[in-house]
Design an enzyme around this catalytic site. Structure first.
Site, PDB file in Angstrom:
ATOM      1  N   ARG A 152      65.092  -4.384  29.009  1.00 30.17           N
ATOM      2  CA  ARG A 152      66.326  -4.808  28.329  1.00 30.17           C
ATOM      3  C   ARG A 152      67.180  -3.623  27.876  1.00 30.17           C
ATOM      4  O   ARG A 152      66.827  -2.844  27.000  1.00 30.17           O
ATOM      5  CB  ARG A 152      66.004  -5.739  27.160  1.00 30.17           C
TER       6      ARG A 152
ATOM      7  N   ASP B  43      66.234 -17.986  34.456  1.00 28.64           N
ATOM      8  CA  ASP B  43      64.830 -18.306  34.167  1.00 28.64           C
ATOM      9  C   ASP B  43      64.403 -17.975  32.736  1.00 28.64           C
ATOM     10  O   ASP B  43      63.343 -18.375  32.295  1.00 28.64           O
ATOM     11  CB  ASP B  43      63.895 -17.585  35.150  1.00 28.64           C
ATOM     12  N   HIS B  44      65.241 -17.252  31.994  1.00 27.22           N
ATOM     13  CA  HIS B  44      64.864 -16.822  30.646  1.00 27.22           C
ATOM     14  C   HIS B  44      65.420 -17.734  29.563  1.00 27.22           C
ATOM     15  O   HIS B  44      64.670 -18.315  28.781  1.00 27.22           O
ATOM     16  CB  HIS B  44      65.365 -15.387  30.398  1.00 27.22           C
TER      17      HIS B  44
ATOM     18  N   ASP C  72      64.866  -6.447  35.395  1.00 28.97           N
ATOM     19  CA  ASP C  72      63.715  -6.977  34.666  1.00 28.97           C
ATOM     20  C   ASP C  72      62.544  -6.061  34.979  1.00 28.97           C
ATOM     21  O   ASP C  72      62.335  -5.686  36.145  1.00 28.97           O
ATOM     22  CB  ASP C  72      63.400  -8.410  35.098  1.00 28.97           C
TER      23      ASP C  72
ATOM     24  N   ARG D  52      52.150  -9.331  28.621  1.00 29.32           N
ATOM     25  CA  ARG D  52      52.361  -8.519  27.425  1.00 29.32           C
ATOM     26  C   ARG D  52      51.904  -9.269  26.185  1.00 29.32           C
ATOM     27  O   ARG D  52      52.090 -10.475  26.078  1.00 29.32           O
ATOM     28  CB  ARG D  52      53.848  -8.147  27.270  1.00 29.32           C
TER      29      ARG D  52
ATOM     30  N   SER E 150      59.811  -4.204  28.215  1.00 26.80           N
ATOM     31  CA  SER E 150      60.921  -4.824  28.925  1.00 26.80           C
ATOM     32  C   SER E 150      62.013  -3.832  29.279  1.00 26.80           C
ATOM     33  O   SER E 150      62.232  -2.832  28.595  1.00 26.80           O
ATOM     34  CB  SER E 150      61.510  -5.946  28.058  1.00 26.80           C
TER      35      SER E 150
END
Length: 650
Positions: free
Chosen positions: A544, A65-66, A120, A380, A542
């Site tokens: 990440r 989806d990213h 995520d 965000r 995030s």
């Protein structure tokens, strides 16, 4: 007899070790996991590195989806790897175009009372259905897929009592914006939020999911709504009524902190540039010219959200001064809008339809013009997250966003001159799981596709006994993982650590001077160790893990800050970087970029849990000072750091 909150009930059913005392380490069993393609590739590479043949969870889903833009082969290479490794390891694969992981998981897989760990930070979205849904780094999710429990601190629980009912033109987004005004983005590490009270039953599951989704911006571990008749109705409409189970707090359950919000008193709000907790009312902002509006993201792209937008746009045209883009959250939503005519209304008004993916929320396209206000229904608005330096991004509800698209200015939708649309959730959701690929019962013999852009997780060395450190960068408050590892055009390099590491702290690089990556590599190649110095709320945003992996690859051994956000602190530990905090916050002002910091006997001091630890600061002028450092590490954390990271622990 003790009165338990809903959160405590879920925890009690899942704790495998540790004590139920706030702040104490616990390990919980994970029922479900989700990954997305930007973080998932590294997670599955890490899972492979562990030698795991099959995932051991009840359910694991890999979403794409990213990285949807496919500018060059890198993104599609990742997708092919993810699809093949999912088949080999027993993971359901959600194909590109099926939708955003959090929304699709809520629609098709979420189960009240279960635990969900996702790579995520907005995984808590599924708290809207009564799950304990927690965002984490990819390595923690890989460990969960390998059957290992998730380690965290037993939480303090913030109870939020909702009373009353939302007025027309006031949205669920305004509830979480109010929460951000009250609690801010700082100081909530180690907490979970639980919603209760008579106002809860007035909110649908998609509305609740908006609130739990953006609860990530509070810095809490997760947010949870009870599972009630509204939850049951949602699951039945999704054809999953058998998954429903009641979940609620006991009467008179006690919370560590209590917040009360009267829904009927709320007005439309906005998070102003450039922080989700910079809250003002739409009435205060009314009249500001707007150049761009985007409606979508995992926060606000449900069928109900976009149906309201369609009703507001029906028979009208957007302002010629505005570009409007719509990104449905799932293929289910997009197809339902197409079938009932709402999509046609949106298109006729002048909107541009984007893919069912994350897209502009992570800076993947639709960057605004310079010196232009952009209104977004996202979660965000960190500086530069849109892809435009110096951006002016406001976070608002779909209702406020649509009003601005029509008028070209920030507008209270109640002043538009027409009634609030009479829009309700669907009587039944369209169910089509054909873009979910179920893995074969036996994954043996399946070829895992690895194109040349797919790398391997970098291997760290054991923690040295002496840190011979150089401060490679010093940053201020609220440094986000977007600041550390930019997304946007660089996102496609997440499978290639040497390439992605080149843009660490790119936003702080100065033209004509060595970049952060160049400075860090120079220190590393000279036999020294890089140190990052931050201020308050370092690592927010995030999940990440690349914000830890890439600095580790560049030779960073320690971070020193006033406060470090939960997911980032865990990622640092997982990759062998010591997360220190200042014992005396005034010492932050003593340190400058380029100074040296030496910590001797570090391995022994950590093993013996000595605290504070003394670092000797040598300024560029030769003067010296002592800096006292604290840390908040469990025995397991220390073991991992001493080994140089979780993948080194046997």
């Amino acid at each position: 007899m003790a009165k338990n909150t809903a959160i405590q009930k879920i925890l009690r059913n899942h704790i495998v070790s540790g004590s139920e005392v706030a702040g104490e380490p616990v390990a919980i069993r994970i029922d479900q996991t989700l990954t997305q393609d930007a973080t998932g590739t590294m997670a599955y590479l890490e899972l492979e590195a562990m030698g795991i043949d099959k995932v051991k969870t009840e359910l694991s889903v890999s979403y794409v989806d990213h990285n949807m833009m496919q500018n060059g082969p890198e993104n599609r290479n990742d997708h092919l790897y993810l699809q093949s490794v999912a088949a080999a390891k027993g993971v359901i694969f959600s194909r590109p175009g099926n939708g955003i992981c959090h929304q699709v998981h809520l629609e098709r897989f979420g189960i009240p009372g279960k635990t969900l760990l996702g790579s995520d930070s907005h995984t808590p979205t599924n708290g809207g259905i009564g799950m304990m849904a927690i965002g984490a780094g990819g390595l923690d999710v890989a460990l969960a897929m390998a059957g290992q429990p998730f380690r965290m601190a037993y939480p303090k629980i913030i109870g939020v009592k909702l009373t009353g009912k939302l007025s027309p033109w006031v949205a669920a987004k305004d509830i979480i914006l109010k929460m951000l005004e009250i609690l801010t983005t700082k100081g909530n590490v180690g907490c979970m939020v639980e919603y209760f009270g008579p106002g809860v039953k007035t909110l649908t599951v998609p509305q609740r999911a908006t609130i739990t989704n953006m609860g990530a911006e509070l810095g809490v571990t997760c947010s949870v709504f009870p599972s009630d008749e509204m939850t049951k109705e949602f699951l039945e409409k999704q054809g999953r009524g058998e998954s429903w189970a009641e979940l609620k707090a006991d009467d008179d359950a006690e919370y560590d902190k209590l917040v009360e919000i009267d829904l009927s008193s709320l007005k439309p709000l906005a998070a102003c540039p450039s922080s989700p907790d910079h809250i003002k009312s739409i009435a205060e902002l009314a009249g500001i010219p707007v150049g761009q509006v985007i409606i979508g993201s995992c926060t606000n792209s449900s069928f109900r959200d976009l149906s309201i937008v369609a009703a507001m746009l029906r028979g009208r045209k957007i302002s010629p001064d505005v570009t409007l883009a719509i990104a449905p959250g799932s293929r289910q939503v997009l197809e339902m809008l197409a079938r009932n005519g709402s999509l046609a209304d949106i298109i006729a008004a002048g909107a541009r339809i984007l893919e069912t993916g994350c897209g502009p929320c992570i800076g993947q396209g639709q960057s605004p013009a310079n010196d232009t206000v952009t209104l977004r229904t996202f979660n965000r608005n960190f500086p530069g997250r849109t892809g435009t330096k110096g951006d002016q991004a406001y976070l608002v509800s779909p209702e406020v966003a649509a009003a601005a698209a029509l008028t070209g200015r920030i507008t209270d939708p109640a002043t538009l001159g027409f009634a609030y649309p009479d829009v309700r959730d669907a009587d039944k959701f369209l169910i089509d799981d054909s873009m979910m690929i179920t893995p074969p019962c036996c994954g043996k013999g399946i070829e895992i596709i690895r194109k040349k852009t797919i790398g391997s997780p970098p291997v760290n060395q054991a923690l040295p006994d002496m840190i011979n450190g150089t401060v490679v960068i010093k940053v201020g408050d609220k440094t986000s993982t977007d600041d550390i590892m930019p997304a946007g055009v660089h996102l496609k390099h997440r499978s290639n650590i040497p390439e992605y590491a080149k843009v660490v702290f790119e936003r702080f690089n100065e033209e004509g001077k060595p970049t952060f990556a160049q400075r860090a590599m120079a220190v590393r190649d000279a036999g020294g160790h890089g140190i990052i110095v931050g201020r308050d709320s370092y690592g927010q945003g995030s999940s990440r893990e690349h914000a830890a992996i890439c600095p580790m690859y560049l030779g960073v051994k320690a971070l020193i800050a006033m406060a470090i956000e939960r997911i980032h602190a865990a990622n640092l530990v997982n990759f062998g970087i010591v997360p220190f905090t200042f014992a005396d916050k005034a010492d932050y002002d003593k340190i400058e970029q380029g100074d040296s910091l030496v910590i001797e006997g570090l391995r022994d001091k950590l093993a013996k849990k000595e605290m504070p630890i003394t670092a000797v600061l040598t300024k560029k002028d030769g003067s010296k000072a002592e800096i006292k450092l604290n840390y908040h590490l469990s025995d397991e954390d220390i073991k991992i750091i001493l080994a140089g990271g979780r993948l080194n622990v046997k």
